[in-house]
Design an enzyme around this catalytic site. Sequence first.
Site, PDB file in Angstrom:
ATOM      1  N   ASN A   1       0.815  -1.208   0.000  1.00 55.63           N
ATOM      2  CA  ASN A   1       0.000   0.000   0.000  1.00 55.63           C
ATOM      3  C   ASN A   1       0.854   1.265   0.000  1.00 55.63           C
ATOM      4  O   ASN A   1       0.992   1.944  -1.008  1.00 55.63           O
ATOM      5  CB  ASN A   1      -0.954  -0.036   1.199  1.00 55.63           C
ATOM      6  CG  ASN A   1      -1.975   1.070   1.149  1.00 55.63           C
ATOM      7  OD1 ASN A   1      -1.896   1.983   0.340  1.00 55.63           O
ATOM      8  ND2 ASN A   1      -2.939   1.007   2.031  1.00 55.63           N
ATOM      9  N   ASP A   2       1.457   1.562   1.164  1.00 54.93           N
ATOM     10  CA  ASP A   2       2.203   2.812   1.279  1.00 54.93           C
ATOM     11  C   ASP A   2       3.353   2.914   0.281  1.00 54.93           C
ATOM     12  O   ASP A   2       3.679   4.000  -0.186  1.00 54.93           O
ATOM     13  CB  ASP A   2       2.754   2.966   2.700  1.00 54.93           C
ATOM     14  CG  ASP A   2       1.628   3.161   3.705  1.00 54.93           C
ATOM     15  OD1 ASP A   2       0.533   3.566   3.276  1.00 54.93           O
ATOM     16  OD2 ASP A   2       1.849   2.908   4.899  1.00 54.93           O
TER      17      ASP A   2
END
Lengths: 102, 461
Positions: free
Chosen positions: B387-388
Amino acid sequence: MTVELVGALMVFVLAGFVGFEIIARVPPTLHTPLMSGSNAISGITIVGAIVVVAAGYTGAARWLGVAALAMATINVVGGYVVTQRMLNMFKSRKKSRKGGRS
Amino acid sequence: MISTPLLQLSYLVAAVLFIMGLRQLSSPRTAPKGNATSAVGMLIAVAATLLAFEIIKPADLLIGVAAGALIGGLLAWRIQMTAMPQLVALFNGLGGSASALVVLGELTRPKTAALASSSLVAAGMGILIGNITLMGSLMAFGKLQGVIPTGAIRSRTLPWLNLMLLLACLGFTGALVGAPGNMVIMLSLVGLSLVLGVTGVMSIGGADMPVMIAFLNALSGLAASATGFALHNDVLIVAGSLVGASGVILTNIMCKGMNRSLGNVMFAGVGIADGAGGVAAPGGGTVKQASPEEAALMLAESDLVIVVPGYGLAVAQAQHTVRQLADELEKKGVEVVYAIHPVAGRMPGHMNVLLAEADVDYEKLKDLDEVNPMFPQADTVLVIGANDVVNPVARTDTSSPIYGMPILDADKAASCLVLKRSMRPGFSGIDNPLYSNDRTMMVFGDAKDTLLELVVQVKQS
């Protein structure tokens, strides 16, 4: 400050520099085995544990030594075995073909 | 019995073998040999020590070694690759603890002569660093295993408490020099350093674990070095220093991978909103969904597919399924490479080990600098449980906590598939505009199930 202490500091600092130089060359793909392998090396404290246990002290020093020895041995044996397990998994098909394996 | 010069010489040989072993870690081909070289060094150091000292209680020695070898060997043989971060943390902690216990044994043994002040300071540092390593690693172990809540804690008082504990520990180390053998001082130092290990790592969130584990790795080396100073043992000093250097380098790389300083990781506690963001639609945009059939078609029709694995891959134990999918795609002439972010997963190199276990050629694992120029040429990017590390906000939004973090340019590819359990934001709780991007399709569900479905669909296409 004694001469002995300065000598020990010299060993410490120089070893650190050697460490920086060689470990900076380890590729990111091997960072986990590097951690567990260097971890096993930090189990070198097993040498200190042997010295304490072998002397056969009684009382607290005895049990502290045995506990230290057991923990350091877990660190050393476990660390090297798991690192070897991991490293044996890293394969390149390109290279092994060159090596003549079908 | 071997003489002292011979013992020292053996230690020199051991130290040289450690250095040579680490050097051989510079390539996956020579690395297995390197680890064996290092192990031989350890064997020489242990054997020489056993031969050099008169062994009064061989039974104690046997019990300690047998118990340790059995437990360590079993753990190392049986552990699953997905649980590797926990195991590394555990071994790390035990090493630190062993160093602290050796120093305590040295301090409490009946002595013929008083210890020098420098040895006492080193002993205090050995206890302090060793115990922080022990409790810190156990906390990390608990968080990785899910026994302790993994969320980061942001607290104003915690950093001050840690600072006070550290100063108190240093104070007791000083007091130890004035009154060696004083039990109250020794026990206070032991107790407070154990507490400091807990409070120091308590606030670190799961996504910051790679930094923490690398840092604890450095500490375990420094603890061994401190013990070496206390015992006047050069091989301990050298080996500890090498490990310390390794840990510092890794900590540095991990911090750079997140564009944060070590102090920021230890005290700032990003990720307080972990999960609190709920199911809000990111960036207000609409999210497009794809069925596994559509996704499989996109993959099969690509020339270049870049897989971006994250911690979600480890959680779903989907590394073998990814390899299967890549195999099927390669049969159809699709080129598949893997983009590995430095902080993907929970420890340095986590994704690489998982994919190596699944027999993925390490030549196909590309790091950040190598793979980022490839994204604009990629037809499809397959993001699995990451994600990040693919959040474009890091490039643009100066107010974002992850601003400045180097990311994988998944948004620059022609199309992007994101395998995700739900719309929940990642560990840092930050919305990801990649999901609402025009060229992005989401495939919701368990990563492994979705991948299995994709394998079947690609085979049929």
